[in-house]
Design a protein around this motif. Structure first.
Motif, mmCIF file in Angstrom:
data_model
loop_
_atom_site.group_PDB
_atom_site.id
_atom_site.type_symbol
_atom_site.label_atom_id
_atom_site.label_comp_id
_atom_site.label_asym_id
_atom_site.label_seq_id
_atom_site.Cartn_x
_atom_site.Cartn_y
_atom_site.Cartn_z
ATOM 1 N N GLY A 23 64.542 44.916 4.559
ATOM 2 C CA GLY A 23 63.977 46.056 5.295
ATOM 3 C C GLY A 23 65.043 47.054 5.697
ATOM 4 N N GLU A 24 66.177 46.554 6.194
ATOM 5 C CA GLU A 24 67.275 47.434 6.587
ATOM 6 C C GLU A 24 67.948 48.071 5.378
ATOM 7 O OE1 GLU A 24 69.812 45.073 9.096
ATOM 8 O OE2 GLU A 24 68.381 45.145 10.768
ATOM 9 N N ALA A 25 68.060 47.326 4.281
ATOM 10 C CA ALA A 25 68.688 47.875 3.080
ATOM 11 C C ALA A 25 67.907 49.078 2.555
ATOM 12 C CB ALA A 25 68.800 46.802 1.994
ATOM 13 N N VAL A 26 66.598 48.985 2.595
ATOM 14 C CA VAL A 26 65.767 50.048 2.030
ATOM 15 C C VAL A 26 65.455 51.134 3.047
ATOM 16 C CG1 VAL A 26 63.535 50.566 0.954
ATOM 17 C CG2 VAL A 26 64.764 48.468 0.328
ATOM 18 N N ASN A 27 65.144 50.753 4.275
ATOM 19 C CA ASN A 27 64.630 51.717 5.252
ATOM 20 C C ASN A 27 65.451 51.852 6.528
ATOM 21 O OD1 ASN A 27 62.255 52.658 3.846
ATOM 22 N ND2 ASN A 27 61.486 50.578 4.072
ATOM 23 N N GLY A 28 66.666 51.312 6.552
ATOM 24 C CA GLY A 28 67.537 51.466 7.705
ATOM 25 C C GLY A 28 67.248 50.442 8.792
ATOM 26 N N PRO A 29 67.999 50.514 9.905
ATOM 27 C CA PRO A 29 67.854 49.545 10.990
ATOM 28 C C PRO A 29 66.407 49.418 11.448
ATOM 29 C CG PRO A 29 69.748 50.943 11.373
ATOM 30 C CD PRO A 29 69.007 51.525 10.185
ATOM 31 N N GLY A 30 65.953 48.170 11.550
ATOM 32 C CA GLY A 30 64.578 47.904 11.959
ATOM 33 C C GLY A 30 63.553 48.199 10.876
ATOM 34 N N GLY A 31 64.021 48.524 9.677
ATOM 35 C CA GLY A 31 63.120 48.921 8.599
ATOM 36 C C GLY A 31 62.251 47.794 8.079
ATOM 37 N N TYR A 32 61.116 48.191 7.536
ATOM 38 C CA TYR A 32 60.132 47.251 6.994
ATOM 39 C C TYR A 32 60.116 47.361 5.474
ATOM 40 C CZ TYR A 32 55.582 45.298 5.758
ATOM 41 O OH TYR A 32 54.584 44.568 5.189
ATOM 42 N N PHE A 33 60.100 46.216 4.811
ATOM 43 C CA PHE A 33 59.904 46.170 3.366
ATOM 44 C C PHE A 33 59.231 44.852 2.999
ATOM 45 C CE2 PHE A 33 61.176 46.586 -1.150
ATOM 46 C CZ PHE A 33 60.785 47.898 -1.347
ATOM 47 N N GLY A 34 58.203 44.523 3.771
ATOM 48 C CA GLY A 34 57.455 43.291 3.569
ATOM 49 C C GLY A 34 57.843 42.225 4.567
ATOM 50 N N ARG A 35 56.864 41.381 4.900
ATOM 51 C CA ARG A 35 57.096 40.223 5.770
ATOM 52 C C ARG A 35 56.453 38.978 5.166
ATOM 53 N NH1 ARG A 35 60.568 42.740 8.048
ATOM 54 N NH2 ARG A 35 60.506 43.625 10.117
ATOM 55 N N ASN A 36 55.944 39.128 3.945
ATOM 56 C CA ASN A 36 55.440 37.999 3.173
ATOM 57 C C ASN A 36 55.541 38.384 1.700
ATOM 58 O OD1 ASN A 36 52.812 39.141 2.209
ATOM 59 N ND2 ASN A 36 52.320 39.113 4.392
#
Length: 128
Positions: A23-36
């Motif tokens: 999530g952080e790699a794609v969308n920065g601190p606190g970023g979301y990129f899936g949780r399942n």
């Protein structure tokens, strides 16, 4: 121009930390990129931070560290959690997967994540 998203494999200590790291790699601190796994595949399909088209790369550094952290013991732990909240019609399948994971057999979480990336966004994964 190709955007490179870096997964720092040494920061991945389990599945929950993987969601944070990607999530952080794609969308920065606190970023979301899936949780399942399903949400992760959806995010890879576009519209959740990745550039449109094939102009991005996911570089997974120190992936061997992540492979160990997301191995069969972590897979079994996650399956136990899923089993506890699963619909009764899914429990037998999850129990079978759990037995395999506890025996060190079958795909581990790392393998599933890599497969999802390769199937959903072919050619974007670099394991380093």
């Amino acid at each position: 121009m190709t955007t490179v998203y870096v997964i720092e494999g040494r920061r991945v200590t389990g599945l929950e930390s993987f969601w944070q790291v990607i999530g952080e790699a794609v969308n920065g601190p606190g970023g979301y990129f899936g949780r399942n796994l399903d949400a992760f595949a959806d995010c890879l399909s576009g519209g959740f931070g990745t550039p449109d088209g094939d102009d991005f790369v996911i570089e997974w550094r120190d992936h061997d560290v992540s492979r160990r952290a997301l191995g069969h013991p972590e897979t079994a732990r996650e399956l136990r959690l899923r089993l506890a909240r699963a619909h009764p019609s899914h429990r037998n399948r999850i129990r079978t997967e759990l037995a395999h994971a506890e025996a060190g057999e079958g795909p581990a979480l790392f393998d599933r994540l890599v497969d999802i990336i390769r199937e959903t966004a072919p050619g974007v994964l670099r394991l380093r």
